[in-house]
Enzyme design. Structure first.
Site, PDB file in Angstrom:
ATOM      1  N   GLN A 103       0.820  -1.213   0.000  1.00  0.00           N
ATOM      2  CA  GLN A 103       0.000   0.000   0.000  1.00  0.00           C
ATOM      3  C   GLN A 103       0.854   1.264   0.000  1.00  0.00           C
ATOM      4  OE1 GLN A 103      -2.310   1.618   3.545  1.00  0.00           O
ATOM      5  NE2 GLN A 103      -4.013   0.740   2.350  1.00  0.00           N
ATOM      6  N   CYS A 137      -7.079   7.323   4.701  1.00  0.00           N
ATOM      7  CA  CYS A 137      -6.497   7.780   5.971  1.00  0.00           C
ATOM      8  C   CYS A 137      -7.071   9.143   6.363  1.00  0.00           C
ATOM      9  CB  CYS A 137      -4.979   7.868   5.862  1.00  0.00           C
ATOM     10  SG  CYS A 137      -4.196   8.404   7.413  1.00  0.00           S
ATOM     11  N   LYS A 162      -8.443   1.802  -1.177  1.00  0.00           N
ATOM     12  CA  LYS A 162      -9.261   1.833   0.031  1.00  0.00           C
ATOM     13  C   LYS A 162      -9.791   3.244   0.215  1.00  0.00           C
ATOM     14  CE  LYS A 162      -9.515   1.067   4.981  1.00  0.00           C
ATOM     15  NZ  LYS A 162      -8.811   0.812   6.250  1.00  0.00           N
ATOM     16  N   HIS A 188     -14.350   1.714   3.778  1.00  0.00           N
ATOM     17  CA  HIS A 188     -14.531   1.954   5.211  1.00  0.00           C
ATOM     18  C   HIS A 188     -15.839   2.724   5.370  1.00  0.00           C
ATOM     19  CE1 HIS A 188     -12.494   2.885   9.287  1.00  0.00           C
ATOM     20  NE2 HIS A 188     -13.798   3.112   9.394  1.00  0.00           N
ATOM     21  N   ASN A 198     -15.072  -2.589   5.631  1.00  0.00           N
ATOM     22  CA  ASN A 198     -14.239  -2.216   6.768  1.00  0.00           C
ATOM     23  C   ASN A 198     -15.083  -1.425   7.760  1.00  0.00           C
ATOM     24  OD1 ASN A 198     -11.270  -0.140   7.284  1.00  0.00           O
ATOM     25  ND2 ASN A 198     -12.037  -1.837   8.474  1.00  0.00           N
ATOM     26  N   GLY A 199     -15.003  -1.824   9.036  1.00  0.00           N
ATOM     27  CA  GLY A 199     -15.717  -1.101  10.076  1.00  0.00           C
ATOM     28  C   GLY A 199     -16.641  -2.004  10.875  1.00  0.00           C
ATOM     29  N   ASN A 200     -16.602  -1.872  12.198  1.00  0.00           N
ATOM     30  CA  ASN A 200     -17.458  -2.622  13.139  1.00  0.00           C
ATOM     31  C   ASN A 200     -17.078  -4.093  13.267  1.00  0.00           C
ATOM     32  OD1 ASN A 200     -18.832  -0.189  13.085  1.00  0.00           O
ATOM     33  ND2 ASN A 200     -20.646  -0.994  12.046  1.00  0.00           N
ATOM     34  N   ALA A 240      -9.094  -2.937  11.579  1.00  0.00           N
ATOM     35  CA  ALA A 240      -7.894  -2.129  11.858  1.00  0.00           C
ATOM     36  C   ALA A 240      -7.666  -1.989  13.356  1.00  0.00           C
ATOM     37  CB  ALA A 240      -8.017  -0.761  11.189  1.00  0.00           C
ATOM     38  N   GLU A 241      -8.417  -1.097  13.997  1.00  0.00           N
ATOM     39  CA  GLU A 241      -8.204  -0.838  15.418  1.00  0.00           C
ATOM     40  C   GLU A 241      -8.368  -2.102  16.255  1.00  0.00           C
ATOM     41  OE1 GLU A 241      -7.234   1.929  17.085  1.00  0.00           O
ATOM     42  OE2 GLU A 241      -6.856   2.842  15.132  1.00  0.00           O
TER      43      GLU A 241
END
Length: 287
Positions: A14, A43, A82, A110, A143-145, A167-168
């Site tokens: 990336q 980002c 992304k 995302h 992406n997410g949750n 990610a997190e």
């Protein structure tokens, strides 16, 4: 990178960029060794604002299009991107279609806007991701949750996407896709299995050994240690203060920090619920 084991393929490299020529020159350096070249257009951090890349290129879509076209027309490996969503769904769909037309072969979406940086405060919009998936011909990743494996299955079902990203949650629990949950999602559940539990300290030690073998900046190591030991530090804030007081980290200090927490009786296990089901799901996703 050519000798990576099969489980580490496909390999994506990336880049963040805002200049098509510079991006192409960089991509050509990694092209022989990877399966995809990915452009990070999602980002939302201040460093991306200062550098004019990531999600802040959403203000300059012609430039985004030129970045994708430059790679798609000149590389022998496919290009992926992304993105984050716009507040308006139709703007997001238009954006995604533009990327597809420019040569993007795989799109990760995302489901939060550029301003929704706090994943615990803002829920990702899976409906927006589903709408993008339905509007495109290329594969889409959501992406997410995604906090544990049950979220993976739910996300795939609700969005129709080909895969998911996290990610997190992965920074806090690198064993997420192996079916392990952090204590945050387990406490109070009667479904905890006593078999297959994993001490988060073991993951940190494994991470530190990888950092010794493959050096990375200390600021990144410090950040990852805070993520992995977040629950521990809430129990022993004095240990966190000692870590923050270190102007210069060493591996010896970090290994000793883990030993110190263990001596204090602190243990934050990761729980593996329905281990067999998690393994089956992982096999399904890999196929």
């Amino acid at each position: 990178m050519k000798n990576l084991p099969p489980e580490d393929r496909p390999l994506f490299v990336q880049f963040c960029a805002n200049d098509p020529e510079i991006l192409l020159n960089a991509a050509r350096r990694v092209e022989p060794y990877c399966d995809y070249v990915d452009i990070n257009l999602g980002c939302p951090q201040r460093i991306a604002r200062r550098g004019n890349y990531g999600a802040f290129l959403m203000d300059n879509l012609p430039l985004v299009k030129s970045l994708v076209e430059k790679l798609a027309l000149n590389l022998n490996v496919p290009v992926s991107c992304k993105i984050r969503v716009f507040p308006n769904l139709q703007d997001t769909i238009k954006y995604a279609k533009m990327l597809e037309d420019a040569g993007c072969s795989l799109l990760a979406v995302h489901g939060r806007t550029r301003d929704e940086k706090d994943g615990k405060k803002f829920r990702a919009d899976w409906n927006a991701i589903k709408a993008v998936k339905n509007a495109l011909r290329i594969p889409v990743l959501a992406n997410g949750n995604v906090r544990h494996m049950e979220d993976v299955q739910k996300c795939l079902e609700e969005t129709g996407c080909e895969g998911v990203l996290s990610a997190e949650s992965l920074l806090e629990n690198p064993a997420l896709f192996a079916g392990f949950r952090t204590a945050e999602w387990i406490v109070g559940s009667e479904e905890i299995s006593k078999d297959g539990n994993l001490d988060q300290a073991d993951l940190l030690v494994e991470y530190l050994k990888l950092c010794e073998k493959y050096p990375v900046p200390w600021r990144m190591i410090r950040s990852h240690v805070h993520k992995l030991l977040g629950e521990w530090f809430r129990i022993q804030p004095g240990v966190r203060e000692d870590l923050n007081a270190q102007n210069r980290l060493t591996f010896e200090f970090l290994y000793n920090l883990v030993d110190r927490l263990r001596e204090l009786g602190v243990r934050i296990p990761l729980y593996k619920k329905d281990a067999d089901d998690a393994e089956i799901l992982a096999d399904d996703l890999a196929s």
